[in-house]
Design an enzyme around this catalytic site. Structure first.
Site, mmCIF file in Angstrom:
data_model
loop_
_atom_site.group_PDB
_atom_site.id
_atom_site.type_symbol
_atom_site.label_atom_id
_atom_site.label_comp_id
_atom_site.label_asym_id
_atom_site.label_seq_id
_atom_site.Cartn_x
_atom_site.Cartn_y
_atom_site.Cartn_z
ATOM 1 N N GLU A 157 -3.605 17.429 -11.141
ATOM 2 C CA GLU A 157 -4.183 17.767 -12.282
ATOM 3 C C GLU A 157 -5.855 18.083 -12.251
ATOM 4 O O GLU A 157 -6.584 17.614 -12.777
ATOM 5 C CB GLU A 157 -3.980 16.752 -13.336
ATOM 6 C CG GLU A 157 -2.777 16.958 -14.068
ATOM 7 C CD GLU A 157 -2.674 16.046 -15.492
ATOM 8 O OE1 GLU A 157 -1.510 16.143 -15.926
ATOM 9 O OE2 GLU A 157 -3.423 15.777 -15.807
ATOM 10 N N ARG A 167 0.736 -1.263 -0.057
ATOM 11 C CA ARG A 167 -0.112 0.029 -0.152
ATOM 12 C C ARG A 167 0.776 1.238 0.024
ATOM 13 O O ARG A 167 0.325 2.355 0.358
ATOM 14 C CB ARG A 167 -1.053 -0.019 1.208
ATOM 15 C CG ARG A 167 -2.077 -1.202 1.247
ATOM 16 C CD ARG A 167 -3.201 -0.931 1.946
ATOM 17 N NE ARG A 167 -4.150 -1.934 1.777
ATOM 18 C CZ ARG A 167 -4.121 -3.059 2.938
ATOM 19 N NH1 ARG A 167 -3.384 -3.018 3.696
ATOM 20 N NH2 ARG A 167 -5.343 -3.785 2.560
ATOM 21 N N HIS A 196 1.164 11.910 -28.527
ATOM 22 C CA HIS A 196 0.675 10.708 -28.211
ATOM 23 C C HIS A 196 0.115 10.030 -29.343
ATOM 24 O O HIS A 196 0.010 8.726 -29.680
ATOM 25 C CB HIS A 196 0.013 10.633 -27.076
ATOM 26 C CG HIS A 196 0.508 11.078 -25.638
ATOM 27 N ND1 HIS A 196 -0.112 11.066 -24.498
ATOM 28 C CD2 HIS A 196 1.872 10.715 -25.458
ATOM 29 C CE1 HIS A 196 1.078 11.166 -23.557
ATOM 30 N NE2 HIS A 196 2.066 11.053 -24.031
ATOM 31 N N HIS A 215 9.621 9.463 -27.353
ATOM 32 C CA HIS A 215 8.623 10.197 -26.732
ATOM 33 C C HIS A 215 8.931 11.670 -26.914
ATOM 34 O O HIS A 215 8.161 12.591 -27.399
ATOM 35 C CB HIS A 215 8.497 9.861 -25.127
ATOM 36 C CG HIS A 215 7.700 10.784 -24.515
ATOM 37 N ND1 HIS A 215 6.301 10.767 -24.859
ATOM 38 C CD2 HIS A 215 7.871 11.606 -23.504
ATOM 39 C CE1 HIS A 215 5.592 11.588 -23.809
ATOM 40 N NE2 HIS A 215 6.625 12.378 -23.126
ATOM 41 N N ARG A 231 -1.434 22.031 -13.982
ATOM 42 C CA ARG A 231 -0.574 21.018 -14.305
ATOM 43 C C ARG A 231 -0.803 20.321 -15.626
ATOM 44 O O ARG A 231 0.128 19.960 -16.182
ATOM 45 C CB ARG A 231 -0.638 20.027 -13.034
ATOM 46 C CG ARG A 231 0.555 18.903 -13.351
ATOM 47 C CD ARG A 231 0.671 17.956 -12.103
ATOM 48 N NE ARG A 231 1.780 17.036 -12.649
ATOM 49 C CZ ARG A 231 2.417 15.976 -11.713
ATOM 50 N NH1 ARG A 231 1.856 16.101 -10.538
ATOM 51 N NH2 ARG A 231 3.352 15.283 -12.239
ATOM 52 N N LYS A 263 3.973 11.535 -11.137
ATOM 53 C CA LYS A 263 3.478 10.666 -12.093
ATOM 54 C C LYS A 263 3.939 9.456 -12.412
ATOM 55 O O LYS A 263 5.163 9.386 -12.765
ATOM 56 C CB LYS A 263 2.963 11.528 -13.266
ATOM 57 C CG LYS A 263 1.957 12.474 -13.479
ATOM 58 C CD LYS A 263 1.828 13.095 -14.680
ATOM 59 C CE LYS A 263 0.475 14.031 -14.742
ATOM 60 N NZ LYS A 263 0.271 14.497 -16.180
ATOM 61 N N LYS A 271 8.733 23.378 -13.209
ATOM 62 C CA LYS A 271 7.649 22.133 -12.919
ATOM 63 C C LYS A 271 7.192 21.824 -11.532
ATOM 64 O O LYS A 271 5.962 22.011 -11.104
ATOM 65 C CB LYS A 271 8.287 20.695 -13.366
ATOM 66 C CG LYS A 271 7.388 19.489 -13.139
ATOM 67 C CD LYS A 271 7.653 18.362 -14.127
ATOM 68 C CE LYS A 271 6.594 17.505 -13.989
ATOM 69 N NZ LYS A 271 6.991 16.088 -14.767
ATOM 70 N N ASN A 287 1.268 19.251 -20.495
ATOM 71 C CA ASN A 287 1.033 18.200 -21.638
ATOM 72 C C ASN A 287 1.047 19.111 -23.056
ATOM 73 O O ASN A 287 0.476 18.261 -23.850
ATOM 74 C CB ASN A 287 -0.268 17.626 -21.424
ATOM 75 C CG ASN A 287 -0.097 16.472 -20.022
ATOM 76 O OD1 ASN A 287 0.805 15.796 -20.159
ATOM 77 N ND2 ASN A 287 -1.076 16.341 -19.257
ATOM 78 N N HIS A 319 1.515 17.196 -26.245
ATOM 79 C CA HIS A 319 1.403 15.633 -25.857
ATOM 80 C C HIS A 319 0.266 14.855 -26.562
ATOM 81 O O HIS A 319 0.218 13.545 -26.876
ATOM 82 C CB HIS A 319 1.320 15.375 -24.524
ATOM 83 C CG HIS A 319 2.732 15.460 -23.540
ATOM 84 N ND1 HIS A 319 3.312 16.697 -23.789
ATOM 85 C CD2 HIS A 319 3.427 14.462 -22.988
ATOM 86 C CE1 HIS A 319 4.358 16.431 -23.042
ATOM 87 N NE2 HIS A 319 4.526 15.162 -22.444
ATOM 88 N N GLU A 347 11.434 18.587 -24.053
ATOM 89 C CA GLU A 347 10.858 18.930 -22.784
ATOM 90 C C GLU A 347 11.566 20.319 -21.857
ATOM 91 O O GLU A 347 10.706 20.730 -21.375
ATOM 92 C CB GLU A 347 10.967 17.747 -21.724
ATOM 93 C CG GLU A 347 10.176 16.381 -22.325
ATOM 94 C CD GLU A 347 8.647 16.515 -22.041
ATOM 95 O OE1 GLU A 347 8.160 17.667 -21.642
ATOM 96 O OE2 GLU A 347 7.893 15.546 -22.493
#
Length: 369
Positions: free
Chosen positions: A237, A121, A253, A267, A242, A143, A227, A246, A249, A185
């Site tokens: 988010e 956990r 993507h 990427h 935040r 993330k 960041k 992206n 992206h 980035e």
């Protein structure tokens, strides 16, 4: 060395940026390494370069490295890779108070962080990013995820590291293509929210890619500061701040999905091309001037990154690319908000974008040379 604090309520942590951190690994981690045996997850490429320095640094502190080595590439970020990682950590008798080390690029960081979020956990982990892309982006902010057949990063959790060690020396072994991916980035932070940093990137991007130590440390530090500010404002988010990270992206993507998440399009390359497309689409919608869109394209092209979809040699339609976007994590009540630009340094959400219009735009881009 620079230290940037990621300031979260009750769970703040530091990002150390500079030269020589790997050689002082045990000292940098301090009390986070509670036991004599330290579990480290990496890939075979990173392991071949950094196994010995890390092992020696731990041995000097009376500790021993325990290694789980994955094959390099996105294939490790899978159900199989996750299962293998969790089973190994259980065999190592990792406890909730222990810290797992993620030594590698974004794939290893995402995989290790997700495993840490699940194990008993939730246990701690330390990010030691070994790619420029991971140092400026994926290692900071919590993330974590794996890829599934339906799409990239669709199964995961928010799980913050306890420490990030961004050793700029490790980038010396990085191929030029990987440096370019990371630079995408870096310049993203200028395009989305800091025109002065974009100006710096225009002037100094080639120095970053050429492994200039001073330029790299400045680029990483400024990117992490940007960041950290956004993550502190919107960790999960929920407010939208935040999600501006992206930028590029959604388009990127879709291109990654069409190329099978393979080495055909890495990427960072997809994000770079996605930012160019977002800028051009913003100009098409009348939000951004054509001159600014061209300036963004030129700055990215100057770093050696592709700015035209046609360069990928895809055999698909704009509609096929738009269809990939239906699996985007930002989908909400059947609509997909796009991150567009009102100027360099002025990213925003447009929640009224019709995908059929995007498909027509992408068809044009596929045919452009």
């Amino acid at each position: 060395m620079a230290v940037v604090k990621v300031d979260l309520a009750g769970r703040s942590y530091d990002v150390h940026i500079g030269s020589g951190l790997t050689g002082n690994f045990a000292e940098e981690c301090g009390s986070l390494l509670r036991k004599p045996r330290v579990p480290i997850i990496t890939d075979s490429n990173v392991h071949s370069h950094w196994r010995e320095p890390i092992a020696l640094a731990l041995e000097a502190a009376g500790k021993q490295a325990a290694w789980l080595v994955h094959e390099p590439g996105e294939s490790a970020k899978s159900w199989d890779g996750l299962s293998r990682t969790v089973e190994w950590l259980l065999s190592e008798e990792v406890e909730r108070g222990d810290h797992i080390v993620a030594l590698g690029g974004g794939v290893i960081g995402d995989l290790t962080g997700f495993a840490a979020s699940m194990l008993k956990r939730g246990c701690g982990f330390i990010q030691v990013p070994t790619s420029l892309l991971a140092q400026v982006d994926s290692s900071v902010g919590g993330k974590t995820a794996i890829n599934v057949p339906a799409g990239k990063n669709l199964v995961g959790a928010f799980h913050q590291p306890s420490l990030v060690l961004a050793d700029t020396d490790v980038l010396a072994t990085l191929p030029e293509r990987e440096m370019r991916c990371g630079y995408a980035e870096v310049i993203k932070y200028g395009i989305l929210g800091d025109v002065a940093f974009f100006d710096w990137c225009e002037a100094n991007g080639p120095r970053v890619i050429a492994h200039d130590r001073e330029a790299i440390e400045y680029a990483v530090t400024q990117s992490v500061k940007a960041k950290a500010r956004i993550v502190a404002e919107d960790e999960r988010e929920t407010s939208g701040a935040r999600a501006l990270l992206n930028l590029g992206h959604t388009f990127g993507h879709a291109l990654e999905a069409e190329t099978g998440y393979s080495d055909r399009l890495l990427h960072g390359e997809a994000v770079a091309l996605g930012m160019v497309l977002a800028a051009r689409y913003s100009a098409r919608r009348g939000y951004l001037s054509e001159d600014e869109a061209q300036r963004i394209s030129s700055a990215i092209s100057a770093s050696g990154l592709a700015t035209e979809i046609a360069s990928l040699g895809l055999d698909c339609s704009g509609q096929a690319l738009a269809n990939h976007m239906l699996h985007d994590k930002k989908m909400d009540a059947g609509t997909l908000p796009f991150i567009l630009l009102r100027g360099i340094g002025k990213a925003f959400f447009d929640r009224e974008v019709a995908l059929d219009y995007v498909a027509a735009f992408l068809t044009e881009q596929l045919q452009a040379h």
